[in-house]
Design an enzyme around this catalytic site. Structure first.
Site, PDB file in Angstrom:
ATOM      1  N   SER A  55       0.854  -1.195   0.000  1.00 55.43           N
ATOM      2  CA  SER A  55       0.000   0.000   0.000  1.00 55.43           C
ATOM      3  C   SER A  55       0.886   1.240   0.000  1.00 55.43           C
ATOM      4  O   SER A  55       2.097   1.158   0.261  1.00 55.43           O
ATOM      5  CB  SER A  55      -0.878   0.011   1.257  1.00 55.43           C
ATOM      6  OG  SER A  55      -0.054   0.196   2.405  1.00 55.43           O
ATOM      7  N   ASP A  87      -1.051  -1.461  -3.990  1.00 55.72           N
ATOM      8  CA  ASP A  87      -2.417  -1.683  -3.508  1.00 55.72           C
ATOM      9  C   ASP A  87      -3.088  -0.329  -3.248  1.00 55.72           C
ATOM     10  O   ASP A  87      -2.515   0.531  -2.555  1.00 55.72           O
ATOM     11  CB  ASP A  87      -2.303  -2.494  -2.200  1.00 55.72           C
ATOM     12  CG  ASP A  87      -3.613  -3.087  -1.752  1.00 55.72           C
ATOM     13  OD1 ASP A  87      -4.493  -3.310  -2.596  1.00 55.72           O
ATOM     14  OD2 ASP A  87      -3.747  -3.351  -0.535  1.00 55.72           O
ATOM     15  N   ASP A 109      -7.100   3.295  -7.477  1.00 57.47           N
ATOM     16  CA  ASP A 109      -8.382   3.247  -6.768  1.00 57.47           C
ATOM     17  C   ASP A 109      -9.038   4.620  -6.827  1.00 57.47           C
ATOM     18  O   ASP A 109      -8.815   5.482  -5.980  1.00 57.47           O
ATOM     19  CB  ASP A 109      -8.165   2.805  -5.319  1.00 57.47           C
ATOM     20  CG  ASP A 109      -9.481   2.699  -4.567  1.00 57.47           C
ATOM     21  OD1 ASP A 109     -10.533   3.053  -5.149  1.00 57.47           O
ATOM     22  OD2 ASP A 109      -9.470   2.255  -3.406  1.00 57.47           O
ATOM     23  N   GLU A 139     -11.083  -0.144  -9.562  1.00 55.16           N
ATOM     24  CA  GLU A 139     -12.192  -0.586  -8.690  1.00 55.16           C
ATOM     25  C   GLU A 139     -13.487   0.124  -9.065  1.00 55.16           C
ATOM     26  O   GLU A 139     -13.510   1.325  -9.295  1.00 55.16           O
ATOM     27  CB  GLU A 139     -11.826  -0.286  -7.225  1.00 55.16           C
ATOM     28  CG  GLU A 139     -12.915  -0.677  -6.226  1.00 55.16           C
ATOM     29  CD  GLU A 139     -12.462  -0.489  -4.765  1.00 55.16           C
ATOM     30  OE1 GLU A 139     -11.292  -0.822  -4.449  1.00 55.16           O
ATOM     31  OE2 GLU A 139     -13.275   0.004  -3.966  1.00 55.16           O
ATOM     32  N   HIS A 184     -12.779  -4.004   4.347  1.00 49.03           N
ATOM     33  CA  HIS A 184     -11.427  -4.095   4.902  1.00 49.03           C
ATOM     34  C   HIS A 184     -11.462  -4.170   6.431  1.00 49.03           C
ATOM     35  O   HIS A 184     -12.378  -3.666   7.060  1.00 49.03           O
ATOM     36  CB  HIS A 184     -10.607  -2.868   4.485  1.00 49.03           C
ATOM     37  CG  HIS A 184     -10.320  -2.826   3.014  1.00 49.03           C
ATOM     38  ND1 HIS A 184     -11.010  -2.020   2.149  1.00 49.03           N
ATOM     39  CD2 HIS A 184      -9.430  -3.507   2.267  1.00 49.03           C
ATOM     40  CE1 HIS A 184     -10.537  -2.198   0.920  1.00 49.03           C
ATOM     41  NE2 HIS A 184      -9.581  -3.100   0.954  1.00 49.03           N
ATOM     42  N   ALA A 218     -10.910  -9.528   1.914  1.00 49.70           N
ATOM     43  CA  ALA A 218     -11.329 -10.943   1.896  1.00 49.70           C
ATOM     44  C   ALA A 218     -10.690 -11.775   3.005  1.00 49.70           C
ATOM     45  O   ALA A 218     -10.665 -13.006   2.914  1.00 49.70           O
ATOM     46  CB  ALA A 218     -10.999 -11.535   0.525  1.00 49.70           C
ATOM     47  N   SER A 219     -10.206 -11.136   4.057  1.00 51.86           N
ATOM     48  CA  SER A 219      -9.625 -11.926   5.153  1.00 51.86           C
ATOM     49  C   SER A 219     -10.713 -12.750   5.835  1.00 51.86           C
ATOM     50  O   SER A 219     -11.860 -12.305   5.959  1.00 51.86           O
ATOM     51  CB  SER A 219      -8.969 -11.002   6.182  1.00 51.86           C
ATOM     52  OG  SER A 219      -7.638 -10.703   5.799  1.00 51.86           O
ATOM     53  N   ASN A 259      -7.431 -10.572  -1.914  1.00 51.03           N
ATOM     54  CA  ASN A 259      -6.542  -9.729  -1.113  1.00 51.03           C
ATOM     55  C   ASN A 259      -6.661 -10.038   0.373  1.00 51.03           C
ATOM     56  O   ASN A 259      -7.768 -10.013   0.922  1.00 51.03           O
ATOM     57  CB  ASN A 259      -6.933  -8.259  -1.295  1.00 51.03           C
ATOM     58  CG  ASN A 259      -6.510  -7.706  -2.626  1.00 51.03           C
ATOM     59  OD1 ASN A 259      -6.288  -8.455  -3.577  1.00 51.03           O
ATOM     60  ND2 ASN A 259      -6.396  -6.398  -2.701  1.00 51.03           N
ATOM     61  N   ASP A 261      -4.858  -8.970   4.049  1.00 54.09           N
ATOM     62  CA  ASP A 261      -3.922  -8.213   4.882  1.00 54.09           C
ATOM     63  C   ASP A 261      -4.206  -8.479   6.367  1.00 54.09           C
ATOM     64  O   ASP A 261      -3.330  -8.863   7.134  1.00 54.09           O
ATOM     65  CB  ASP A 261      -4.059  -6.713   4.573  1.00 54.09           C
ATOM     66  CG  ASP A 261      -3.004  -5.877   5.287  1.00 54.09           C
ATOM     67  OD1 ASP A 261      -2.147  -6.455   5.978  1.00 54.09           O
ATOM     68  OD2 ASP A 261      -3.026  -4.642   5.178  1.00 54.09           O
TER      69      ASP A 261
END
Ligand code: G3H
Ligand code: 13P
Ligand code: ZN
Length: 314
Positions: A55, A87, A109, A139, A184, A218-219, A259, A261
């Site tokens: 990022s 990112d 983004d 996005e 997120h 998507a964690s 993704n 993080d």
């Protein structure tokens, strides 16, 4: 130096293979030596392609020279499939800057802009990046939660399937991040029953068959890390991620980049807290940092095998 000099690849060919063979390429965020070595070792040991996501704030934290020095130190071989990706790039200028540094892929983004402005900014980045054979992600729709220190979005608006063809055709981007209910951070779904909007994903896939789609936020927020953190002095309550089953279903519907993080952040913190609590006499950072690194490594291997289906695809 160009990205090829570092042994890096762009994401285009990896995504083509991912769509054909029904897997997702993991994009794990990295921000120091520990995250970088954990992620790369996990990808190498499981023979998975991997995207190293950096990022803007992570770039600032490490410094460009330190980051590129570490990437050089990886001594990436031709047979490996490792991409270095910006990112949530917030402007064409930062995308251009990292391309000159040796990044092989960038995300612009502009999702909080109007549809028209998002298109024009994303196209500008694609036009520039493609001259260097660098791939571009943009996005459409907004993903809620903390994205980075500069671009925080509290609200989410789902991607409108009727917009995607025009957006992709006019911008000439290589992959599209879509909003279907992920967010997120560690506090995602409001209830256990909440599902991703597979109906929207299905419509997007129908309109863009074989086009690489990306899932941010998507964690899965593994419970064991939350428990370890809370056991050893932390305080994380009501954390909730995206269940593995839902992520696997998304992969079947052409999501080919996932993704992650927050899971690594939790793994690192859990490992360090546990180590410090169990060895109160220790003040050697190499020892407790290694415990955090090992937890990230183990979790990346697990997600590569159980969610991404990308093991042995490199
Ligand atoms: O989606 C964004 C990532 O989680 C990066 O977060 O800006 O704190 O490095 P960061
Ligand atoms: P998580 O916060 O769910 O890990 O999402 C990370 C991400 O989307 C990075 O771009
Ligand atoms: Zn993201």
């Amino acid at each position: 130096m160009t990205y090829a000099d570092y042994g890096l690849v762009n994401t285009k060919d990896i995504f083509t293979d991912a769509i054909t063979r029904h897997y997702a390429v993991p994009a794990f965020n990295v921000y120091n030596m520990e995250t970088l070595s954990a992620v790369v070792s996990a990808a190498r040991d499981s023979h998975s392609p991997v995207i190293l996501a950096v990022s803007e704030s992570a770039l600032k934290y490490m410094g460009a020279d330190m980051l590129m020095g570490m990437v050089k130190g990886l001594k990436i071989k031709e047979s490996e499939k490792i991409a270095l990706h910006l990112d949530h790039g917030s402007s064409p200028e930062i995308c251009q800057e990292v391309i000159k540094l040796g990044f092989s892929s960038v995300m612009i983004d502009a999702s909080k802009m109007s549809f028209k402005d998002n298109m024009s900014v994303s196209k500008k980045v694609a036009d520039f990046a493609h001259q260097f054979n660098v791939s571009v992600e943009a996005e459409l729709g907004t993903i809620s939660g903390i994205e980075d220190e500069n671009t925080q979005s509290q609200y989410s608006s789902y991607t409108n399937p009727d917009d995607v063809i025009k957006f992709v055709e006019r911008t000439n981007i290589d992959s599209l991040a879509i909003a279907i209910g992920t967010s997120h951070g560690a506090y995602k779904r409001k209830s256990e029953t909440e599902e991703l909007r597979f109906d929207i994903l299905d419509k997007i896939t129908q309109r863009l068959p074989n086009f690489p789609l990306v899932l941010h936020g998507a964690s899965s927020i593994p419970e064991n890390f939350i428990n370890l953190i809370n056991t050893y002095g932390g305080n994380l309550s009501n954390a909730r991620g995206i269940p593995t089953q839902q992520l696997k279903r998304a992969v079947e519907l052409n999501i080919c980049k996932i993704n992650v993080d927050s899971d690594s952040r939790l793994a690192f913190t859990a490992g360090i807290r546990e180590s410090l609590a169990q060895h109160p006499e220790n003040f050697n950072p190499r020892e407790y940092l290694s415990c955090g690194t090992k937890k990230i490594y183990d979790n990346c291997i697990k997600e590569i095998q159980e969610i991404m289906n990308s093991a042995n695809k490199a």
